[in-house]
Design a protein around this motif. Structure first.
Motif, PDB file in Angstrom:
ATOM      1  N   THR A 101       2.375  -2.286   4.604  1.00 43.10           N
ATOM      2  CA  THR A 101       2.114  -2.377   3.177  1.00 43.10           C
ATOM      3  C   THR A 101       1.488  -1.068   2.713  1.00 43.10           C
ATOM      4  OG1 THR A 101       1.070  -3.716   1.442  1.00 43.10           O
ATOM      5  CG2 THR A 101      -0.208  -3.373   3.449  1.00 43.10           C
ATOM      6  N   SER A 102       1.646  -0.775   1.429  1.00 47.81           N
ATOM      7  CA  SER A 102       1.116   0.476   0.894  1.00 47.81           C
ATOM      8  C   SER A 102      -0.387   0.394   0.683  1.00 47.81           C
ATOM      9  CB  SER A 102       1.791   0.809  -0.437  1.00 47.81           C
ATOM     10  OG  SER A 102       3.157   1.066  -0.251  1.00 47.81           O
ATOM     11  N   GLY A 103      -1.029   1.546   0.743  1.00 54.73           N
ATOM     12  CA  GLY A 103      -2.466   1.617   0.466  1.00 54.73           C
ATOM     13  C   GLY A 103      -2.730   2.641  -0.616  1.00 54.73           C
ATOM     14  N   THR A 104      -4.001   2.767  -0.996  1.00 51.12           N
ATOM     15  CA  THR A 104      -4.346   3.701  -2.070  1.00 51.12           C
ATOM     16  C   THR A 104      -4.406   5.134  -1.567  1.00 51.12           C
ATOM     17  OG1 THR A 104      -6.684   3.326  -1.606  1.00 51.12           O
ATOM     18  CG2 THR A 104      -5.688   2.002  -3.326  1.00 51.12           C
ATOM     19  N   ALA A 105      -4.551   5.304  -0.282  1.00 50.23           N
ATOM     20  CA  ALA A 105      -4.672   6.652   0.256  1.00 50.23           C
ATOM     21  C   ALA A 105      -4.067   6.697   1.646  1.00 50.23           C
ATOM     22  CB  ALA A 105      -6.141   7.081   0.313  1.00 50.23           C
ATOM     23  N   GLY A 106      -3.482   7.852   1.980  1.00 55.28           N
ATOM     24  CA  GLY A 106      -3.009   8.055   3.331  1.00 55.28           C
ATOM     25  C   GLY A 106      -1.767   7.262   3.672  1.00 55.28           C
TER      26      GLY A 106
ATOM     27  N   PRO B 268       0.776   4.226   5.307  1.00 54.07           N
ATOM     28  CA  PRO B 268       0.862   2.778   5.118  1.00 54.07           C
ATOM     29  C   PRO B 268       0.023   2.044   6.162  1.00 54.07           C
ATOM     30  CG  PRO B 268       3.039   3.783   5.062  1.00 54.07           C
ATOM     31  CD  PRO B 268       2.089   4.846   5.526  1.00 54.07           C
ATOM     32  N   LYS B 269      -0.308   0.805   5.858  1.00 56.89           N
ATOM     33  CA  LYS B 269      -1.135  -0.010   6.749  1.00 56.89           C
ATOM     34  C   LYS B 269      -0.260  -1.078   7.414  1.00 56.89           C
ATOM     35  CE  LYS B 269      -3.461  -0.970   3.131  1.00 56.89           C
ATOM     36  NZ  LYS B 269      -4.397  -1.502   2.119  1.00 56.89           N
ATOM     37  N   ALA B 270      -0.465  -1.274   8.717  1.00 60.08           N
ATOM     38  CA  ALA B 270       0.289  -2.289   9.466  1.00 60.08           C
ATOM     39  C   ALA B 270      -0.538  -3.564   9.540  1.00 60.08           C
ATOM     40  CB  ALA B 270       0.608  -1.781  10.866  1.00 60.08           C
ATOM     41  N   VAL B 271      -0.011  -4.615   8.932  1.00 64.75           N
ATOM     42  CA  VAL B 271      -0.698  -5.901   8.877  1.00 64.75           C
ATOM     43  C   VAL B 271      -0.354  -6.715  10.121  1.00 64.75           C
ATOM     44  CG1 VAL B 271      -0.843  -8.080   7.613  1.00 64.75           C
ATOM     45  CG2 VAL B 271      -0.723  -5.908   6.366  1.00 64.75           C
ATOM     46  N   VAL B 272      -1.369  -7.147  10.845  1.00 65.11           N
ATOM     47  CA  VAL B 272      -1.170  -7.931  12.067  1.00 65.11           C
ATOM     48  C   VAL B 272      -1.151  -9.415  11.725  1.00 65.11           C
ATOM     49  CG1 VAL B 272      -2.124  -8.548  14.323  1.00 65.11           C
ATOM     50  CG2 VAL B 272      -2.279  -6.176  13.494  1.00 65.11           C
ATOM     51  N   HIS B 273       0.001 -10.047  11.973  1.00 69.64           N
ATOM     52  CA  HIS B 273       0.118 -11.501  11.801  1.00 69.64           C
ATOM     53  C   HIS B 273       0.456 -12.149  13.138  1.00 69.64           C
ATOM     54  CE1 HIS B 273      -0.587 -12.280   7.645  1.00 69.64           C
ATOM     55  NE2 HIS B 273       0.395 -11.532   7.201  1.00 69.64           N
ATOM     56  N   SER B 274      -0.195 -13.265  13.393  1.00 67.58           N
ATOM     57  CA  SER B 274      -0.005 -13.979  14.655  1.00 67.58           C
ATOM     58  C   SER B 274       0.964 -15.147  14.484  1.00 67.58           C
ATOM     59  CB  SER B 274      -1.356 -14.514  15.137  1.00 67.58           C
ATOM     60  OG  SER B 274      -1.826 -15.513  14.228  1.00 67.58           O
TER      61      SER B 274
END
Length: 532
Positions: free
Chosen positions: A178-183, A185-191
């Motif tokens: 998902t996108s973030g405000t800086a830098g 993208p962030k990887a979201v960990v779902h179980s």
């Protein structure tokens, strides 16, 4: 609903939810832009998934390994997910809109052992010039590619017998970006346990999926919303899903709803807005459509009124995130308040807090917050725990969105807390776009914000400072836009570019995007006053 109802058994693999429906019942109805059609039963789909689990096993891809998949709306996408998850392999979803740099980042950070891509998209992967030391296999889907393994060939010799790997509820199932405000993208960990909780929330309490339904959720693979609805909410409830592989066209969408006698629809506000503009809307027969849901961004009242007047259908808003599941919405049996987000799925876990993490009074604007022990909330941002902690206040995870609550418990949206742009349901980080724009030879400086738009909600707008010797023009605007489409996923490109002499910045040199957002909101308001 109690907390214990959302907690999966200790030993749990989400494919067990789908195995319950192993039968000759139709799982998926598929159609492409040319009118070609396919259908697959639950038994066929489950067996194909077992075959693909054997494919991964033969390639040495085992429990806990990661694979990235870039496959569009094909039945093969479902097969890949079912096979990987059954084998305990973590799936990294990827959109076909990603460019080489975007793909490389995901492969590197996730240490992916394989990438599985639609044959038409393999060129972008082959264009990667970064080192990918973990990547061992490239698998081409629905066609052969030189230097790639063929999924069809691998499947042809794979047996359909496969014992599901023993996974636990806290074992990783998905790494969704998902996108973030800086830098970056962030990887979201779902179980696997996240899927258990999701299946007991959204499909019945919001989507109102019932036995025998035909359900069409238009999200494409590569996004968490696809996992939410076209994948889990169809197969995990044993209903029939409609899959359309083609470019969006509002009249075609309405005709498919009519011809397939769809009972439940879930799509973006942009799709609803464009359908509502179709001439002679009443010529379409949507009498089978029982429930219509909207997610991804706020839905405007005019569209809701059009669907109510034309089809006697109330389009229901729903709110959630890549990091969670449905959090707030107009639930089954709940009175609709047009313009409201609805109510929290569970009051105990979802609330509105101030900057100190304390609940705010009725009518006061605050941060939409989720209690950190909510079973349908993600675990963390993979390899970026600092970014997770930055979004935490006390016992709450802050979604980044702001809202107020009325005396009856209905939530009312008041915009983003950060700089993320939501356009046509896509979440877009401004820094990603700025980085791409700044690579153009003519650009000296750049700031990107969301600008209000009647159809897309917001569009990406770039304020650009040019280098000496360059002059802003329509031609240069098009050149920068074309350049950005090649540098990053094309849905992120700036649909509007304004050339300026300088940018508002803090004394430390940081861009004041809030000032530019306020400018665009003021301009939109003034424009509306002039045209109304």
């Amino acid at each position: 609903m109690e907390l214990q109802d959302l907690i999966a058994p200790e030993h749990y693999n989400l494919t067990s939810e789908i195995d319950r429906f192993d039968s000759e019942k139709t799982a998926l109805l598929w159609e492409d832009e040319s009118g070609n059609r396919q259908s697959v039963t639950y038994h066929q789909l489950i067996q194909k998934g077992r075959q693909f689990a054997n494919v991964l096993d033969r390639l040495g891809i085992k429990k806990g390994d990661r694979v990235m998949t870039i496959v569009p709306r094909l039945i093969d996408a479902y097969v890949i997910y079912l096979g990987a998850l059954r084998a305990g392999v973590v799936v990294i979803p990827g959109s076909e809109l990603l460019r080489a740099h975007d793909i490389a980042f995901r492969l590197q950070q996730g240490n992916a052992k394989a990438i599985i891509a639609y044959a038409a998209f393999t060129n972008e992967v082959d264009n990667i010039d970064e080192e990918l030391p973990a990547l061992q296999h490239r698998i081409s889907v629905a066609g052969e590619t030189e230097g790639w393994l063929s999924m069809d060939a691998l499947m042809a010799t794979a047996p359909a017998a496969y014992d599901t790997v023993d996974t636990r509820r806290d074992d990783m199932a998905f790494l969704t970006y998902t996108s973030g405000t800086a830098g970056t993208p962030k990887a979201v960990v779902h179980s696997h346990g996240w899927a258990y909780a999701h299946l007991r929330i959204a499909p019945t309490r919001w989507l109102d999926i019932r036995d025998g339904d035909i359900f069409w959720a238009t999200a494409g693979p590569g996004w968490q919303k696809w996992i939410w609805s076209p994948f889990l909410s169809v197969l995990g409830k044993g209903v029939t899903g409609l899959v359309y592989f083609g470019r969006f066209h509002p009249e075609k969408q309405l005709k498919l709803l009519q011809d397939y006698k769809v009972n439940v629809l879930c799509c973006t506000p942009t799709e609803y807005r464009l359908m509502a503009k179709v001439d002679n809307l009443e010529r379409f027969d949507l009498s089978h459509l029982r429930n219509a849901c909207s997610a991804g961004e706020a839905l405007n009242r005019g569209v809701v009124d059009t669907f109510k007047q034309t089809f006697d259908i109330v389009v229901k808003d729903g709110y959630g995130q890549t990091e969670s599941t449905l959090l707030i919405g107009t639930m089954v049996g709940m009175d609709v308040r047009t313009g409201s987000m609805g109510k929290p799925i569970l009051d105990t876990f979802i609330t509105i807090v101030d900057e100190n993490g304390d609940p705010v009074p009725v009518g006061e604007i605050g941060n939409i917050a989720v209690r950190r022990d909510f079973p349908a909330l993600f675990k963390t941002y993979y390899k970026q725990p600092d970014r997770y902690q930055a979004a935490v206040i006390g016992n709450y995870f802050l979604t980044g969105d702001r809202a107020s609550k009325d005396e009856d418990g209905y939530f009312w949206f008041h915009g983003r807390r950060d700089d993320v742009i939501i356009s046509s349901g896509y979440t877009i980080g401004p820094v990603e776009v700025e980085d791409a724009v700044l690579k153009h030879n003519a650009v000296k400086d750049c700031a990107v914000v969301g600008s209000p738009d009647a159809v897309r909600g917001f569009i990406v707008k770039a304020f650009v400072v040019l280098k000496d010797g360059y002059t802003g023009s329509a031609e240069l605007t098009r050149a920068i836009q074309t350049f950005v489409k090649k540098e990053t996923a094309p849905y992120k490109y700036p649909r509007s570019i304004e050339f300026v002499g300088d940018l508002p910045k803090t004394v430390s040199g940081k861009i004041k995007r809030a000032d530019l957002r306020a400018l665009e909101l003021r301009r939109a308001s003034e424009h509306n006053l002039k045209t109304n």
